[in-house]
Write a protein that holds these residues in place. Structure first.
Motif, PDB file in Angstrom:
ATOM      1  N   HIS A  58       9.650  33.280 118.991  1.00 27.93           N
ATOM      2  CA  HIS A  58      10.899  33.812 118.438  1.00 27.93           C
ATOM      3  C   HIS A  58      12.143  33.362 119.206  1.00 27.93           C
ATOM      4  O   HIS A  58      13.212  33.279 118.616  1.00 27.93           O
ATOM      5  N   GLY A  59      11.997  33.044 120.501  1.00 34.17           N
ATOM      6  CA  GLY A  59      13.141  32.539 121.266  1.00 34.17           C
ATOM      7  C   GLY A  59      13.591  31.182 120.741  1.00 34.17           C
ATOM      8  O   GLY A  59      14.745  31.011 120.329  1.00 34.17           O
ATOM      9  N   PRO A  60      12.674  30.200 120.727  1.00 36.31           N
ATOM     10  CA  PRO A  60      13.034  28.890 120.179  1.00 36.31           C
ATOM     11  C   PRO A  60      13.502  28.967 118.717  1.00 36.31           C
ATOM     12  O   PRO A  60      14.441  28.277 118.324  1.00 36.31           O
ATOM     13  N   ALA A  61      12.860  29.829 117.921  1.00 35.54           N
ATOM     14  CA  ALA A  61      13.254  29.955 116.512  1.00 35.54           C
ATOM     15  C   ALA A  61      14.663  30.533 116.402  1.00 35.54           C
ATOM     16  O   ALA A  61      15.502  30.028 115.644  1.00 35.54           O
ATOM     17  N   SER A  62      14.943  31.569 117.179  1.00 38.58           N
ATOM     18  CA  SER A  62      16.272  32.183 117.130  1.00 38.58           C
ATOM     19  C   SER A  62      17.341  31.196 117.587  1.00 38.58           C
ATOM     20  O   SER A  62      18.442  31.148 117.023  1.00 38.58           O
ATOM     21  N   ALA A  63      17.018  30.396 118.604  1.00 39.59           N
ATOM     22  CA  ALA A  63      17.975  29.398 119.088  1.00 39.59           C
ATOM     23  C   ALA A  63      18.216  28.322 118.030  1.00 39.59           C
ATOM     24  O   ALA A  63      19.351  27.907 117.794  1.00 39.59           O
ATOM     25  N   ALA A  64      17.140  27.867 117.387  1.00 40.68           N
ATOM     26  CA  ALA A  64      17.288  26.821 116.367  1.00 40.68           C
ATOM     27  C   ALA A  64      18.152  27.324 115.214  1.00 40.68           C
ATOM     28  O   ALA A  64      19.015  26.607 114.697  1.00 40.68           O
ATOM     29  N   ARG A  65      17.933  28.567 114.822  1.00 39.70           N
ATOM     30  CA  ARG A  65      18.743  29.098 113.724  1.00 39.70           C
ATOM     31  C   ARG A  65      20.199  29.280 114.150  1.00 39.70           C
ATOM     32  O   ARG A  65      21.121  28.968 113.395  1.00 39.70           O
ATOM     33  N   ALA A  66      20.408  29.776 115.383  1.00 38.71           N
ATOM     34  CA  ALA A  66      21.781  29.955 115.877  1.00 38.71           C
ATOM     35  C   ALA A  66      22.519  28.615 115.874  1.00 38.71           C
ATOM     36  O   ALA A  66      23.687  28.526 115.495  1.00 38.71           O
ATOM     37  N   LYS A  67      21.802  27.568 116.277  1.00 34.31           N
ATOM     38  CA  LYS A  67      22.403  26.236 116.296  1.00 34.31           C
ATOM     39  C   LYS A  67      22.762  25.795 114.876  1.00 34.31           C
ATOM     40  O   LYS A  67      23.859  25.282 114.629  1.00 34.31           O
ATOM     41  N   ALA A  68      21.833  26.019 113.958  1.00 28.83           N
ATOM     42  CA  ALA A  68      22.088  25.648 112.557  1.00 28.83           C
ATOM     43  C   ALA A  68      23.275  26.422 111.988  1.00 28.83           C
ATOM     44  O   ALA A  68      23.983  25.930 111.107  1.00 28.83           O
ATOM     45  N   GLU A  69      23.484  27.607 112.516  1.00 33.02           N
ATOM     46  CA  GLU A  69      24.592  28.428 112.017  1.00 33.02           C
ATOM     47  C   GLU A  69      25.886  28.188 112.786  1.00 33.02           C
ATOM     48  O   GLU A  69      26.870  28.906 112.587  1.00 33.02           O
TER      49      GLU A  69
END
Ligand SMILES: [Fe+2]
Length: 166
Positions: A58-69
């Motif tokens: 969930h850390g890497p996933a949350s970071a990837a989404r934050a970056k996309a946003e």
């Protein structure tokens, strides 16, 4: 999450960091568990290349989404991405998030010890970070989980930094 944000915000105030830095800490707090309870397909969508058990996705996933946003602050993204495992190269955002997440007053274990560490952090951020890392590593070892690569590099960086031993 509110409690974690309040903790980080209180530290920022006591440490006299500028608002811009405090805002980075708070962005990391709000972003870090964004996908903690997401369904596996959603996690896989954002963190398909993450090695290791699902709990660490969930850390890497949350970071990837934050970056996309649109989050572009490398320190904030690294704080979120590695918040479950630690990272030797972290700046202050990662270190603060790692401590705040663990010292969250809503967590029920070791309340007194953690409250004391939370109180001490503004005067001794390095020493408290090391204590938090020590506690988390001990837990990992006790549960018999493998130590992720970033985690032992993180630990060794803290020891090499010579923040005293106890
Ligand atoms: Fe988390």
């Amino acid at each position: 999450m509110q409690r974690v944000a309040e903790l980080a915000s209180g530290w920022a105030e006591q440490m006299g960091v500028p608002d811009s830095e405090r805002n980075r800490w708070l962005r990391a707090v709000w972003l870090h568990d964004a996908l903690r309870d997401a369904p596996p397909e959603e996690l896989a969508k954002w963190a398909s290349t993450t090695p290791g058990p699902k709990e660490l996705w969930h850390g890497p996933a949350s970071a990837a989404r934050a970056k996309a946003e649109g989050e572009i602050d490398r320190g904030v993204l690294d704080a979120v991405r590695y918040h479950s495992v630690g990272l030797a190269e972290w700046d202050m955002v990662g270190r603060i998030l790692y401590c705040a997440d663990f010292l969250d007053p809503e967590r029920k274990f070791d309340r007194e010890v953690r409250a004391e560490l939370a109180q001490r952090l503004p005067q001794d951020p390095r020493g408290v970070l090391r204590e938090v890392a020590r506690a988390r590593l001990l837990h990992l070892v006790k549960t018999g989980w493998p130590i992720p690569d970033p985690t032992f590099r993180f630990w060794n960086s803290l020891v090499a930094a010579g923040s005293g031993s106890r």
